[in-house]
Design an enzyme around this catalytic site. Sequence first.
Site, PDB file in Angstrom:
ATOM      1  N   ASP A   4       0.801  -1.219   0.000  1.00  0.00           N
ATOM      2  CA  ASP A   4       0.000   0.000   0.000  1.00  0.00           C
ATOM      3  C   ASP A   4       0.834   1.270   0.000  1.00  0.00           C
ATOM      4  O   ASP A   4       0.324   2.357  -0.228  1.00  0.00           O
ATOM      5  CB  ASP A   4      -0.838   0.055   1.284  1.00  0.00           C
ATOM      6  CG  ASP A   4      -2.147  -0.671   1.134  1.00  0.00           C
ATOM      7  OD1 ASP A   4      -2.557  -0.920  -0.005  1.00  0.00           O
ATOM      8  OD2 ASP A   4      -2.746  -0.983   2.167  1.00  0.00           O
TER       9      ASP A   4
HETATM   10  C1  GLC Z   1      -1.263  -3.952   5.526  1.00  0.00           C
HETATM   11  C2  GLC Z   1      -2.555  -3.967   4.761  1.00  0.00           C
HETATM   12  C3  GLC Z   1      -2.438  -4.776   3.505  1.00  0.00           C
HETATM   13  C4  GLC Z   1      -1.231  -4.391   2.728  1.00  0.00           C
HETATM   14  C5  GLC Z   1       0.020  -4.415   3.587  1.00  0.00           C
HETATM   15  C6  GLC Z   1       1.236  -3.910   2.864  1.00  0.00           C
HETATM   16  O1  GLC Z   1      -1.036  -5.197   6.091  1.00  0.00           O
HETATM   17  O2  GLC Z   1      -3.602  -4.455   5.542  1.00  0.00           O
HETATM   18  O3  GLC Z   1      -3.588  -4.615   2.720  1.00  0.00           O
HETATM   19  O4  GLC Z   1      -1.096  -5.287   1.666  1.00  0.00           O
HETATM   20  O5  GLC Z   1      -0.179  -3.613   4.705  1.00  0.00           O
HETATM   21  O6  GLC Z   1       1.190  -2.552   2.665  1.00  0.00           O
HETATM   22  C1  GLC Z   2      -0.567   2.458   5.814  1.00  0.00           C
HETATM   23  C2  GLC Z   2       0.168   1.280   6.367  1.00  0.00           C
HETATM   24  C3  GLC Z   2      -0.110   0.054   5.585  1.00  0.00           C
HETATM   25  C4  GLC Z   2      -1.596  -0.119   5.500  1.00  0.00           C
HETATM   26  C5  GLC Z   2      -2.285   1.124   4.968  1.00  0.00           C
HETATM   27  C6  GLC Z   2      -3.763   0.913   5.014  1.00  0.00           C
HETATM   28  O1  GLC Z   2      -0.127   2.741   4.540  1.00  0.00           O
HETATM   29  O2  GLC Z   2       1.545   1.473   6.414  1.00  0.00           O
HETATM   30  O3  GLC Z   2       0.487  -1.044   6.209  1.00  0.00           O
HETATM   31  O4  GLC Z   2      -1.873  -1.164   4.635  1.00  0.00           O
HETATM   32  O5  GLC Z   2      -1.942   2.215   5.726  1.00  0.00           O
HETATM   33  O6  GLC Z   2      -4.518   2.010   4.739  1.00  0.00           O
END
Ligand code: GLC
Ligand code: GLC
Length: 816
Positions: A488
Amino acid sequence: MTRFGRFDDEAREYVISRPDTPLPWINYLGSEEFFGIISNTAGGYCFYRDARLRRLTRYRYDNVPTDTGGRFLYLRDAATGLFWSPSWQPVRGELEDYRCRHGLGYTVIGSRTVGIETETLYLVPLGEAMEIWRTRVCNRRDTSATLSLFGAVEFCLWDAWEDQTNYQRNLSIGEVAVVDGVVYHTTEYRERRNHFAYFACSEELAGFDTQRERFLGPYRGWDRPLVVENGRSNDSIAHGWAPIGAHHVELELAPGETREVVFLLGYGENPPDAKFHPPGSETTDIRGIRPVIERYLRVEEVESALARLREHWAGLLDVLQVSTPSEHVDRMVNVWNPYQCMATFNLSRSASSFDTGIGRGIGFRDSSQDLLGFVHMVPGRARERILDLAATQLPTGGAYHQYQPLTKRGNDAIGSGFNDDPLWLILAVAAYVRETGDRAILDEPVPYDNAPGSEAPLYEHLRRAMRYTLDRLGPHGLPLIGRADWNDCLNLNAFSEEPGESFQTVPNREGGVAESVFIAGQFALAAEELAQLSDLHGQADDAAAARAERARMIEAVRAHAWDGAWFRRAYDHVGEAVGSAENDEGQIWIEPQGICVMAGIGSDDGTAERALDSVAARLGTPHGLVLLDPPFSRYHLELGEISSYPPGYKENGGVFSHTNPWIVIADTTIDEADRAFQHYLRINPSAREDLSEIHRCEPYVYAQMIAGKAAPTHGEAKNSWLTGSAAWNLVAITQWILGIRPEHAGLRIDPCLPSAWDGFTAVRRYRGATYRITIHKQSGVTGRIRALSVDGREVEGTLVPLVPEGRDVTVEGTVA
Ligand code: GLC
Ligand code: GLC
């Protein structure tokens, strides 16, 4: 090293032996519609179905002192005026013999103070929308004791977001009713709500309070309520301000005498057009809920609710039980890892100590992956989850990033256009069909965007998911990344310069060519899964087309994503490589190595080995594999959120646990048995128990991340419980290391065991039959299955063909 507790493997409990754990160590109550978070000092909150929209009790995140707020119990000794909380918080007095047992769906907290022993069982009975607290108070003195017991909760005004933000309204709307000693919280019931909360007690009350300030006293906190200090309740009725429920019971205990007191905290609902009784009045109709309350206030009912709960969990865990040379494997696989997977099923990423229950609902990619970890335990509910997720898919094949559990409607609240999202649905459906054989799900009509009339068979949704990727390829023939892919925080089109702006929702810059190697690998994996489903579905042409697209995608990866010693991560908005030896920072990333090798890329030309050797060398630490190296030391406008985190934290070079099992699986596919197991063990929570002071999170569940080698607090975990690490680790250990893998045509038995092991045994229930599996191996060697027998007869290869339901099958394998 200090430990804060121990595993009781026999009882399937984790026993915490001091209240001041490094962080609140929590458990979940409830498994259907009513849920509670409970910490080892009884902190937390509960809600009905939706942690944001139907929250019963108030909880203030990141409060001081830590974890103040939850299930308040107080005892007061009339002789001395001394008062304490038997779960330590909120009073935090001296306790002897404190212990907390977190079990499967229940928690027991006990302690002793001045000769008074208390033990409280907390649970949510199956099929009910309530939590029960059963408190046993025993007088261990040789004189009699006169005690006051108080049980209290602070009500949330339902919508947890409004509750914490809209005080001009909130402080005027609170309402309660007290009927026959039961406190009913009825805020907004007079207008559009048809639900209420209640707090009841099994004993005759010496008094009660429902207005927070009257209970606490002016300028006081929950640690020193005036009512408790004085031992006198006010029978206050809340009008506005902060409604609470506080019951006051007087106990006269002879030496050795034990009394049991039951508190119920629950949710009631009436039909919208029959909310009041008598009709025409404004009085909440409690006739429906009264018998439920009366039933569970009886101690025998609590016992039988606990017995039913134990049976329920035993049934779920029975699907796979193993006995291996490693206690860490056994207790994670047999109990805690599947237990955590069920929490991710129930809550996705909504409510934990780190997720406030307000923001994130049920994630499309998150829940699709979580399904890999719970499908074998609750196949029927997994089916429903798949159909709910698919109904939030868009006609383009894309998907809403999340939906709200109460409404099941997809929304863009946390962003849209994550181009990996739709492909996860294919992997989820494939896992479901391999487990259950239920191909009929492919014909199930499912709408797009929940729009009536738009229904198409689920199979068509999967085809569109694949199409979605193919319609969005970049100049290298690799998939465009959109807002982000699985990571993300890799926002190649965001270019955010506004402080505080969300990387997830900021409008993206148009016209770029940012491509994701991760999605390319994910596509290769999903295309093969879809091809197999197409074959099952009698669509040979679709299968051939999917395989052809897969081959083209693999070609693009080979041609444009191989960096020399690993797979690149991406191409940015203007087509520069990300995750290359050419870069100063962020040279090697874990995700493409894991997903590409899992997809079978590089197994024929040595690049898979090369990539995984690079992972071990560049990303390996004693606390697991970091996500990338070197981490970004400054903010990169063209990379987005990833570079907003300080080096070593979260996606910027933390040990992002979710990705480690991908490498474990990848290593098993190239026979790196010892390395795979080492990667697995380094983040196994039980194996990290001795590091509790460093790790800090619960030693019985995975945390999303462990601070990486660049972080000053290397080894410190955060964001426990609701993480894809749970599902993927369970898949890695059970399906790839132990090698017990459901396939469309039967159960694959293909272990890849560490050299130190001398085999293992397992019992797996699969498609109605029971497989008793014994794997023989000499310690000191690694290797794959050389001989496999089913009910004494040798079979070719490693696939145990399907048998009729009800059969008991003996499988013996020899690894050499
Ligand atoms: C968090 C989110 C997931 C995402 C991951 C890597 O675990 O829940 O959707 O893939 O972060 O950013
Ligand atoms: C932030 C976090 C990531 C998560 C995302 C969800 O980017 O670092 O882990 O998946 O928020 O909105």
